[in-house]
Motif scaffolding. Sequence first.
Motif, PDB file in Angstrom:
ATOM      1  N   LEU A 129      -4.329   4.296  -5.499  1.00 49.84           N
ATOM      2  CA  LEU A 129      -3.909   3.069  -4.825  1.00 49.84           C
ATOM      3  C   LEU A 129      -4.994   1.997  -4.902  1.00 49.84           C
TER       4      LEU A 129
ATOM      5  N   GLN B 247      -2.063   8.302   5.512  1.00 48.31           N
ATOM      6  CA  GLN B 247      -1.338   7.094   5.922  1.00 48.31           C
ATOM      7  C   GLN B 247      -2.250   6.157   6.703  1.00 48.31           C
TER       8      GLN B 247
ATOM      9  N   GLN C   1      -5.444   5.918   6.336  1.00 42.96           N
ATOM     10  CA  GLN C   1      -6.358   5.254   5.414  1.00 42.96           C
ATOM     11  C   GLN C   1      -5.631   4.128   4.687  1.00 42.96           C
ATOM     12  N   ARG C   2      -4.330   4.304   4.428  1.00 46.87           N
ATOM     13  CA  ARG C   2      -3.554   3.216   3.816  1.00 46.87           C
ATOM     14  C   ARG C   2      -3.471   2.017   4.751  1.00 46.87           C
TER      15      ARG C   2
ATOM     16  N   GLU D 215      -4.249  10.256  -4.260  1.00 44.27           N
ATOM     17  CA  GLU D 215      -3.313   9.150  -4.045  1.00 44.27           C
ATOM     18  C   GLU D 215      -4.042   7.876  -3.625  1.00 44.27           C
ATOM     19  N   ILE D 216      -5.014   8.033  -2.716  1.00 42.41           N
ATOM     20  CA  ILE D 216      -5.736   6.858  -2.219  1.00 42.41           C
ATOM     21  C   ILE D 216      -6.566   6.234  -3.339  1.00 42.41           C
TER      22      ILE D 216
ATOM     23  N   VAL E  84       0.833  -1.203   0.000  1.00 44.10           N
ATOM     24  CA  VAL E  84       0.000   0.000   0.000  1.00 44.10           C
ATOM     25  C   VAL E  84       0.871   1.258   0.000  1.00 44.10           C
ATOM     26  N   LYS E  85       2.169   1.050  -0.289  1.00 44.79           N
ATOM     27  CA  LYS E  85       3.114   2.144  -0.513  1.00 44.79           C
ATOM     28  C   LYS E  85       3.284   3.044   0.699  1.00 44.79           C
ATOM     29  N   LEU E  86       3.390   2.417   1.861  1.00 45.36           N
ATOM     30  CA  LEU E  86       3.750   3.194   3.034  1.00 45.36           C
ATOM     31  C   LEU E  86       5.266   3.187   3.143  1.00 45.36           C
TER      32      LEU E  86
ATOM     33  N   THR F 257      -4.420  14.053  -1.074  1.00 47.08           N
ATOM     34  CA  THR F 257      -4.380  12.725  -0.469  1.00 47.08           C
ATOM     35  C   THR F 257      -5.430  11.830  -1.111  1.00 47.08           C
TER      36      THR F 257
END
Lengths: 543, 311
Positions: free
Chosen positions: A200, A163, A165-166, A196-197, A143-145, A193
Amino acid sequence: MSEAKKPVLEVRNLSVTLPKGADREFAVDKVSFTVNPGEIVCLVGESGSGKSVIAFTVMGLLAKALKPSSGEILLQGENILAASEGRLRELRCTRMSMIFQEPMTALNPVMTCGEQIDEVLNTHTSLDAAQRKAKIIAILDRVKLPEPERIYASYPHQLSGGQRQRIMIAMALVLDPVLLIADEPTTALDVTTQAEILKLIAELQATEGTGVLFITHDFGVVAEIAHRVAVLRWGGLVEMGPTEQILSRPEHAYTKMLISSVPSIHPVHRGARKEGITVLRTEKLGKVYSGKSFFQKARVVKAAVDVDLDIRKGETLGIVGESGSGKSTVARCIARLIDPTDGKVFLGDTEIATMPAGKLRPHRRKVQIVFQDPYRSMNPRITVGEFIIEGPMNFGLKRDEAMARARKLMETVRLDPNSLDRYPHQFSGGQRQRICIARALAMEPELLIADEAVSALDVSVQKQVLELLDEIRQRLNLAVLFITHDLRVAAQICDYVAVMSKGRVVEYGSAEQVFGAPRDDYTKALFAAAPGRHWEFGKFATA
Amino acid sequence: MTVATEDLVDSASIAAASTKRKSLWLLALRNPNVIIGGSILLIMLAIAALAPFLGTVDPTRIDPASRNKKPGTEITMRLDDGQAVKRVALMGTDSLGRDVYSRVIYGTRVSLAVGAAVAIIAIAIGVVIGLVSGYIRWLDGIIMRIMDGLMAIPGILLAIAMVSIWRAGLITVIFAIVVPDVPRVVRLVRSIVLTVREEPYVEGAISVGTPTWVLMFRHILPNTVAPLIVQGTFLAASAILVEAALSFLGIGIPPEIPSWGNIMAEGRTLFRVFPHNIFYPGIFLAFTVLAINIMGDGLRDTLDPKMSKKV
């Protein structure tokens, strides 16, 4: 092969009954749709359309007062409505999972993020601790953290909203469910944001072939992410079809109305700046919050720094920015609901930033503010009439004159003047916002501040209130300061736009210039992130 | 067309919502706890008001001839004009020959008076201080530290100190119970003021130039009414108990005035042989406090916004 084509979720004729005394009988009324593997289906509707109820019914998380009364929900052929509580618990996370709107409250604040995902694995798998940790690190990476090891050991408050939400997405996808339900997952997030989400979710879903049921009220998001769209209204399914078809060739009148209510992101041409008297001017306006304490070092937050704005009569200035950018702080400083710590605010020729509270009172009349939340901006205990006349009577107007003015203003905002003796709870959100506008106008202000005044409203109601505001501005030649996070709204209503970020104005110019040829990097990023920016809503192909 | 749709939604919601607000108090009256507690309390009030007409005699009248009679004994009373009358002592007599039934009935007056007085006075003082403390920021710290100090004083110690300075009496007792109760009310009111003052409608009122006192009484204070009524019932119940305890210890109501605590205090020495001296006032005390608490619970369930949201 035939297995893969079978829908992961099939909702047939689903009805959910509301408790007695509600405004309608069914929360969801005979709704049928399917979600195929690798497909994103958006449920769109305004508040009260039943879209969240459907999501909660599928997850088996419905509040006790609501009862599914007919139909079936088939998850890979298994009827969820008939499943026992134990079976549902098994299915959640392994076969279907859900992400919620509020990433702040959906995570347990006293457990590290790693432990919370670990709980899911521990409950549903027989992996040992080392394997679980490896799996969690892998999903955090997916999830690209950044720095998955650090995130694993972090508590939710140490992470940003995006972050968090990721983390929620990682938790939902760690067991590779076939169905992901996303209930307004980006509504509480800032636009950059959000972009981005959304990206993802689309990526993960494409690689894993997960079916996604995506619930939203935002047509921008729909245009960005959906394969198919289902439009809901009052619990019933209005129309369903591929995204392209629904957005450009809707059949139902309601869908058409809804889509054409979405404001365009391209600003309307307003012509050259008119010569007018400057109503408001700020000069290096600043607000610093400092938490003084005996025992700690003072914490200093610069909410607004060197803000220079000016608004002329008959003009709308928009302040746009993400949460925490300081746009509301500026508005509240101008209305002197809080005291600025730096700079000057000129109302006409009078400087009010440093004026003591006693002397300020006569100037309060000139600046009026309409707040975001229509449910909290009216005192529930006094009638609408009392609410509107309170201000004028504070400034010495006689009661019957004030009431006469209130009746006239109710007509101005297109409400029935005879409803002045009603209480706020008897009005809808949009009507309340009209009443708040009427109250502000009752003071005969020179400057009207609208602080996210349409953000809490459904898109169709939003359109009406925006039109009303614009009409009033023209008719009364009013100066309007319009605070919003919504670029589309800003594009439609503002003559001038100030983009704020981290307390500073990063770009300031006419709406056409700012939207058409943004200069600042932040502004460019903001516009690039606006969902559905390539879509021109409301321009339907003629059938 | 769009306007029409909005109106359509509203006619329905108006109909649904208009019934909602007014019925909150009616709803409270339908709550079984409120009905049960309220009825017992009403009976107690009637007893207190009608004490002389309930077959009682002078509760302070001493009759050495019929001391320590068990409940239900028939005794001969000599009236002031010398006439002898026979009457049944329902709850017996105490060690001075006073009629326990009459004393318990008259004692109701003292207990209810103390309960009501303490609740009303504590709330009246607490509301004023709480409003000031919640609204005027710079005074908040000072006021709240004083309140913390007051809260640290045990009521019974304060009462002993006050009785030793002034003489024992109703006013002294009420004052001694009120003092440690005021901070509780102040804290409640202050917390409500702190939340409500951040509401947009209060800020809206400020921006239309509403004077501070109107702001407080019109927009802020009404929010405290329901929680204060609930708090008031609990204050009254505990005040009645504390008064009984103080009287029992001999530092409350002077012995010549019958109060439940006094009756029990006097019956203490002969408790093993004649338990009725403590038993009957004890029953009345327990029922009254229980009734007020039950009613308070019921009121809280219906009036307190935090609780009612869960319904």
